[in-house]
Each structure stands twice: as structure tokens, then as C-alpha cells.
Design a protein around this motif. Sequence first.
Motif, mmCIF file in Angstrom:
data_model
loop_
_atom_site.group_PDB
_atom_site.id
_atom_site.type_symbol
_atom_site.label_atom_id
_atom_site.label_comp_id
_atom_site.label_asym_id
_atom_site.label_seq_id
_atom_site.Cartn_x
_atom_site.Cartn_y
_atom_site.Cartn_z
ATOM 1 N N TRP A 46 1.539 -1.018 -0.232
ATOM 2 C CA TRP A 46 -0.265 0.173 -0.058
ATOM 3 C C TRP A 46 0.629 1.554 -0.330
ATOM 4 N N VAL A 47 0.687 2.621 -0.891
ATOM 5 C CA VAL A 47 1.528 3.559 -0.783
ATOM 6 C C VAL A 47 0.224 4.230 -0.604
ATOM 7 N N SER A 48 0.570 5.397 0.513
ATOM 8 C CA SER A 48 -0.411 6.104 0.183
ATOM 9 C C SER A 48 0.699 7.771 0.505
ATOM 10 N N SER A 49 -0.252 8.541 -0.263
ATOM 11 C CA SER A 49 0.444 10.276 -0.824
ATOM 12 C C SER A 49 0.956 10.598 0.677
ATOM 13 N N ASP A 50 1.866 11.878 0.431
ATOM 14 C CA ASP A 50 2.291 12.248 1.320
ATOM 15 C C ASP A 50 1.719 13.492 2.093
ATOM 16 N N GLN A 51 0.505 14.073 1.345
ATOM 17 C CA GLN A 51 -0.685 14.462 1.971
ATOM 18 C C GLN A 51 -1.545 14.174 3.113
ATOM 19 N N GLN A 64 3.493 7.462 11.412
ATOM 20 C CA GLN A 64 2.799 7.730 10.238
ATOM 21 C C GLN A 64 1.763 6.559 8.895
ATOM 22 N N GLY A 65 0.791 6.830 9.405
ATOM 23 C CA GLY A 65 -1.132 6.587 8.926
ATOM 24 C C GLY A 65 -1.058 5.082 9.849
ATOM 25 N N ASP A 66 -0.359 4.658 10.736
ATOM 26 C CA ASP A 66 -0.385 3.298 11.020
ATOM 27 C C ASP A 66 -1.789 2.645 11.470
ATOM 28 N N GLY A 67 -2.656 3.531 11.683
ATOM 29 C CA GLY A 67 -3.873 3.354 12.127
ATOM 30 C C GLY A 67 -4.829 2.812 10.355
ATOM 31 N N MET A 68 -5.034 3.965 9.605
ATOM 32 C CA MET A 68 -4.995 3.367 8.635
ATOM 33 C C MET A 68 -4.127 2.675 7.164
ATOM 34 N N ARG A 69 -2.842 2.262 7.471
ATOM 35 C CA ARG A 69 -2.846 1.142 7.295
ATOM 36 C C ARG A 69 -2.955 -0.167 7.798
ATOM 37 N N GLN A 73 -5.012 -3.174 4.996
ATOM 38 C CA GLN A 73 -4.465 -4.154 4.853
ATOM 39 C C GLN A 73 -4.892 -5.316 5.648
ATOM 40 N N ALA A 74 -5.974 -4.675 6.600
ATOM 41 C CA ALA A 74 -7.476 -5.900 6.346
ATOM 42 C C ALA A 74 -8.584 -6.463 5.641
ATOM 43 N N ALA A 75 -8.320 -4.779 5.110
ATOM 44 C CA ALA A 75 -9.973 -4.794 4.010
ATOM 45 C C ALA A 75 -8.837 -6.431 3.144
ATOM 46 N N VAL A 76 -7.373 -5.688 2.524
ATOM 47 C CA VAL A 76 -7.151 -6.533 1.521
ATOM 48 C C VAL A 76 -7.221 -8.258 2.090
ATOM 49 N N MET A 86 -4.374 -17.587 -0.280
ATOM 50 C CA MET A 86 -3.388 -18.120 1.368
ATOM 51 C C MET A 86 -2.051 -17.181 1.347
ATOM 52 N N ILE A 87 -2.290 -16.084 2.167
ATOM 53 C CA ILE A 87 -1.794 -15.034 2.544
ATOM 54 C C ILE A 87 -0.680 -15.126 3.531
ATOM 55 N N THR A 88 0.054 -14.084 3.730
ATOM 56 C CA THR A 88 1.320 -14.198 4.629
ATOM 57 C C THR A 88 1.764 -12.878 5.055
ATOM 58 N N GLU A 89 1.680 -11.951 5.715
ATOM 59 C CA GLU A 89 2.755 -10.525 6.223
ATOM 60 C C GLU A 89 4.248 -10.881 5.753
ATOM 61 N N VAL A 90 4.649 -9.657 5.256
ATOM 62 C CA VAL A 90 6.428 -9.625 5.031
ATOM 63 C C VAL A 90 7.421 -8.203 5.337
ATOM 64 N N GLU A 91 7.664 -8.332 5.517
ATOM 65 C CA GLU A 91 8.396 -6.511 5.126
ATOM 66 C C GLU A 91 7.584 -6.030 5.334
ATOM 67 N N GLU A 92 8.111 -5.100 6.620
ATOM 68 C CA GLU A 92 6.773 -4.118 6.635
ATOM 69 C C GLU A 92 5.301 -3.979 6.177
ATOM 70 N N ASP A 93 4.741 -4.392 6.737
ATOM 71 C CA ASP A 93 3.317 -4.661 6.612
ATOM 72 C C ASP A 93 3.211 -5.040 5.410
ATOM 73 N N ASP A 94 3.516 -5.741 4.379
ATOM 74 C CA ASP A 94 3.834 -5.646 3.184
ATOM 75 C C ASP A 94 2.975 -7.063 3.031
ATOM 76 N N LEU A 95 1.851 -7.787 1.729
ATOM 77 C CA LEU A 95 1.465 -9.401 2.027
ATOM 78 C C LEU A 95 1.648 -9.923 1.158
ATOM 79 N N LEU A 96 2.072 -10.598 1.349
ATOM 80 C CA LEU A 96 2.727 -11.642 -0.242
ATOM 81 C C LEU A 96 1.204 -12.536 -0.390
ATOM 82 N N VAL A 97 1.019 -12.835 -1.292
ATOM 83 C CA VAL A 97 -0.015 -14.069 -1.388
ATOM 84 C C VAL A 97 0.800 -14.649 -2.065
ATOM 85 N N LEU A 98 0.578 -16.720 -2.006
ATOM 86 C CA LEU A 98 0.876 -17.409 -2.414
ATOM 87 C C LEU A 98 0.366 -18.903 -3.126
ATOM 88 N N PRO A 99 1.211 -18.953 -4.271
ATOM 89 C CA PRO A 99 0.382 -19.945 -5.195
ATOM 90 C C PRO A 99 -0.244 -20.863 -4.338
#
Length: 113
Positions: A46-51, A64-69, A73-76, A86-99
Motif C-alpha cells: 500500500w502506497v499512501s500520498s505525502d498529503q 505515520q498512517g499506522d491505523g489507516m495502514r 491491510q485488513a480489508a485486502v 493463502m496470504i502472509t505478511e512480509v517486510e514492513e506490512d506488505d502482504l504476500l499472496v502465495l501460489p
Amino acid sequence: MLPTSSLADEVRRALTEAGFQLITDTDGGTPGLQVSEIPEGVLIRWVSSDQFQAPACEQPGRIQGDGMRAMVQAAVLGLLMQQGHMITEVEEDDLLVLPPAAPFGGMVRGQGR
């Protein structure tokens, strides 16, 4: 014979149909979800704007944006899990969808943290 869609195509379609804005690495500063194919599966960032990030920084005790992030993430996560991914969380709250056939040694995230 119809071509089969890739896991990344399936993920992009699900996110787009749910109303998420998808971006690429060349969109420079545009907010949205970046979906990338990597050897392990499909990475969602997820990429948010500077604004958006600026007001969050000004609130005492907030990262920064912790609650919104967490909400994005929960919605995705919920959307894609509902569709059987099947999904797991990886580096800095990114999500990884596994084959579908991938061996899995990590933890699948459920609801909440």
C-alpha cells in the motif's frame, strides 16, 4: 482454449472489482495498491500520498498512517482470504499472496493482529 490467468491477474482483478486503486512503480507518488509478481508469489504494497501521511505525523503518539495502514491491510487480507488465497505478511506490512500449490512454512494471518 482460453488462456489461464496468472495469480497476479486474479489478485489484480479481485482488488479492482472491490474498488481498490492499483498503481505501478512508474506511477510516482500516486496512492494505491502496488501489485508485483515475485518468485514467491504476488506482493501487495500500500502506497499512501505525502498529503495523507503529513496530518498523521502531526498527531501526538501516532506513527505515520499506522491505523489507516492496518485498516487497508485488513480489508485486502479479508477480501483475498474470502476468495481462497493463502496470504502472509512480509517486510514492513506488505502482504504476500502465495501460489495455491506452494509449500507454506509461515503463519497465515486471520482477522486482527
